[in-house]
Design an enzyme around this catalytic site. Structure first.
Site, PDB file in Angstrom:
ATOM      1  N   ASP A  45     -21.715  11.305 -25.221  1.00 45.00           N
ATOM      2  CA  ASP A  45     -21.449  12.730 -25.430  1.00 45.00           C
ATOM      3  C   ASP A  45     -22.215  13.499 -24.353  1.00 45.00           C
ATOM      4  O   ASP A  45     -23.444  13.556 -24.387  1.00 45.00           O
ATOM      5  CB  ASP A  45     -21.931  13.109 -26.850  1.00 45.00           C
ATOM      6  N   HIS A  46     -21.476  14.077 -23.439  1.00 46.32           N
ATOM      7  CA  HIS A  46     -22.122  14.712 -22.282  1.00 46.32           C
ATOM      8  C   HIS A  46     -22.875  15.995 -22.662  1.00 46.32           C
ATOM      9  O   HIS A  46     -23.650  16.519 -21.872  1.00 46.32           O
ATOM     10  CB  HIS A  46     -21.067  15.003 -21.207  1.00 46.32           C
ATOM     11  N   ARG A  47     -22.662  16.480 -23.889  1.00 46.99           N
ATOM     12  CA  ARG A  47     -23.447  17.644 -24.328  1.00 46.99           C
ATOM     13  C   ARG A  47     -24.901  17.253 -24.543  1.00 46.99           C
ATOM     14  O   ARG A  47     -25.808  18.075 -24.471  1.00 46.99           O
ATOM     15  CB  ARG A  47     -22.893  18.198 -25.652  1.00 46.99           C
TER      16      ARG A  47
END
Ligand code: CAO
Length: 455
Positions: free
Chosen positions: A427-429
């Site tokens: 999850d790049h967040r």
């Protein structure tokens, strides 16, 4: 002092248009532009908005009344500030065209909505057969009276359409119980209740509306027109996991980092361990679980979940690993608990047990919850790399493909090495690319040097 004002029907291009919905009642507080009534001519359905904010003192219309421009809809006790710039007309019966400016609907927005029907008068803005999925700001009805043309579009007022969109419901799937099959708010609510009870996602467009994505509705194709077909209902597991996967894919910004691990030594050791423990299947997966636990300890951000608000990271101090198991009814992800406290043989036992339970449909919900990180191994099947979907609320997942012997340069020559392809989706967040590359490389090092793994 009470400032009573009339809200009147604007220029709607027709006379004697029936009122089909009264959306507010005496005593209600309304905001400027909030819909008061829905009118329906044989060409269009329109909502008439409040020209100013205030409290409804009296509704002058009821369902079935037929109205023309200037008819009084309601007497509203206006908020002083909202109409300060307008002359203050006396309350009374309407019907004439001399409605004061303050009581007229708001002027049209400067940029008209696309495809407003040619016959739509200037004071009435609208959407012409706007597809349900299309809720882009440009296609959204402006805050004038909204128009939805009948025809192919389902029969529902703009307020009901907006309500359906808010819940992620494709309104074309809803059966209307109103006059002439008209879809009411209650029909949308019942539809959602039914969809939730049956464990299915509401409709193809349900996921489309998550997070405000403006996706096209799912294509409707009569496949039988093109050849012989057979219908096969999805299993319950497929429906549930499908809905979860769709949400995770749509809501999590995924990136997949690929890496190769040299597992030549690990594989030799695994074979030796297997020969010493003939009653137990020592899968390569147990080594991967150990390597993942070591990596989670080294990179705590991977052993985390975003909280619901998306503003906090919850870091976990336990190490429960989910394992994707392929069953005849679909994919399930049982969780092996406390993997940090278990040796390779314990993990092999646990893996055998959960795989069997999954395939015998004996897994309980508790055995599928609480995971920190998941592993999806397609190594027994084949393929090189793939893109696993993060299993929310986890923040990363490891995809494992089939190991192959490859010539690897050792500084002097090419040597045959067993190489395991790894695919780490994250999850790049929560995780940056650099951190993911470090995690993947750490994982490969752990698998490449089993002395580290056994520490
Ligand atoms: N490379 C090469 N061989 C591998 C391997 C790898 N990465 N991983 C497993 N193998 C081998 C095993 O050693 C086994 O060999 P033997 O028969 O000689 O012992 C063979 O492949 C079959 O393994 P398996 O897949 O039956 O068993 P496993 O313990 O490795 O995996 C489980 C267990 C539950 C993960 C697996 O059965 C499974 O269901 N995999 C599919 C998961 C899945 O569908 N993921 C996709 C999710 S997204 O849709």
């Amino acid at each position: 002092m009470a400032d009573l004002k009339e809200a009147r029907v604007p220029d709607i291009g027709h006379d004697g248009v029936p009122v089909i919905e009264v959306l507010v009642k005496a005593g209600d507080r309304v905001e400027k532009d909030q819909s008061l009534v829905t009118l329906e001519s044989d060409k269009a359905t329109m909502e008439v908005p409040a020209p100013f904010a205030g409290t409804i003192k009296e509704m002058k219309l009821k369902v079935g009344d037929e109205v023309s421009e200037g008819a009084v809809i309601a007497i509203i006790e206006a908020d002083g500030a909202a109409v300060a710039a307008s002359p203050s007309p006396a309350a009374g019966e309407g019907g004439g065209k001399s409605a004061p400016e303050a009581a007229k609907p708001p002027a049209p927005a400067p940029a008209p909505a696309p495809a407003a029907p040619k016959s739509a008068p200037a004071a009435v803005q609208g959407v012409h057969n706007a597809p349900e999925g299309d809720v882009s700001p440009q296609a959204r009805p402006p805050m004038g009276a909204s128009i939805v043309m009948p025809g192919d579009a389902p029969y529902a007022s703009p307020a009901v359409r907006a309500f359906a969109r808010e819940l992620g419901v494709d309104i074309r799937q809803v059966k209307g119980s109103g006059r002439g099959g008209r879809i009411q708010r209650d029909d949308v609510t019942s539809y959602v209740k039914h969809a939730l009870a049956s464990g299915a996602r509401p409709s193809g467009a349900a996921s489309a509306s998550i997070g405000g994505l403006n996706l096209l509705p799912w294509p409707k194709v009569d496949f039988a027109k093109f050849g012989e077909i057979e219908e096969k209902p999805l299993t319950r597991i497929q429906k549930i996991s499908g809905a979860n996967l769709a949400r995770n894919w749509a809501m999590i910004p995924h990136v997949t980092q690929h890496e190769d691990a040299d597992i030549t030594e690990m594989e030799a050791f695994r074979k030796q361990l297997g020969a010493e423990n003939k009653d137990l299947k020592i899968s390569p997966l147990v080594f991967q679980i150990k390597a993942v636990v070591a990596a989670l300890k080294a990179f705590p951000q991977f052993n985390a979940s975003l909280d619901e608000s998306g503003e906090k990271l919850i870091l976990k101090k336990y190490f429960h690993i989910g394992i994707a198991v392929d069953t005849p009814d679909g994919l399930v992800v049982p969780v092996i608990r406390d993997c940090d406290q278990k040796g390779l043989l314990d993990l092999a036992r646990d893996l055998a047990e959960i795989s069997k339970k999954a395939r015998d449909k004996k897994l309980g919900p508790a055995e599928m919850s609480g995971g920190c990180f998941s592993i999806s191994s397609l190594g027994g099947i084949g393929g090189t790399y793939f893109t696993p979907i993060v299993n929310a609320p986890e923040v990363a997942i490891l995809g494992v493909s089939k190991s192959v012997t490859k010539p690897v340069w050792n500084g002097k020559e090419f040597a045959p090495r067993l190489v395991l392809p790894l695919s780490l989706s994250y999850d790049h967040r929560v995780i940056d690319g650099a951190l993911a590359a470090r995690f993947a490389s750490f994982l490969a090092n752990q698998l490449g040097d089993i002395r580290r793994l056994l520490l």
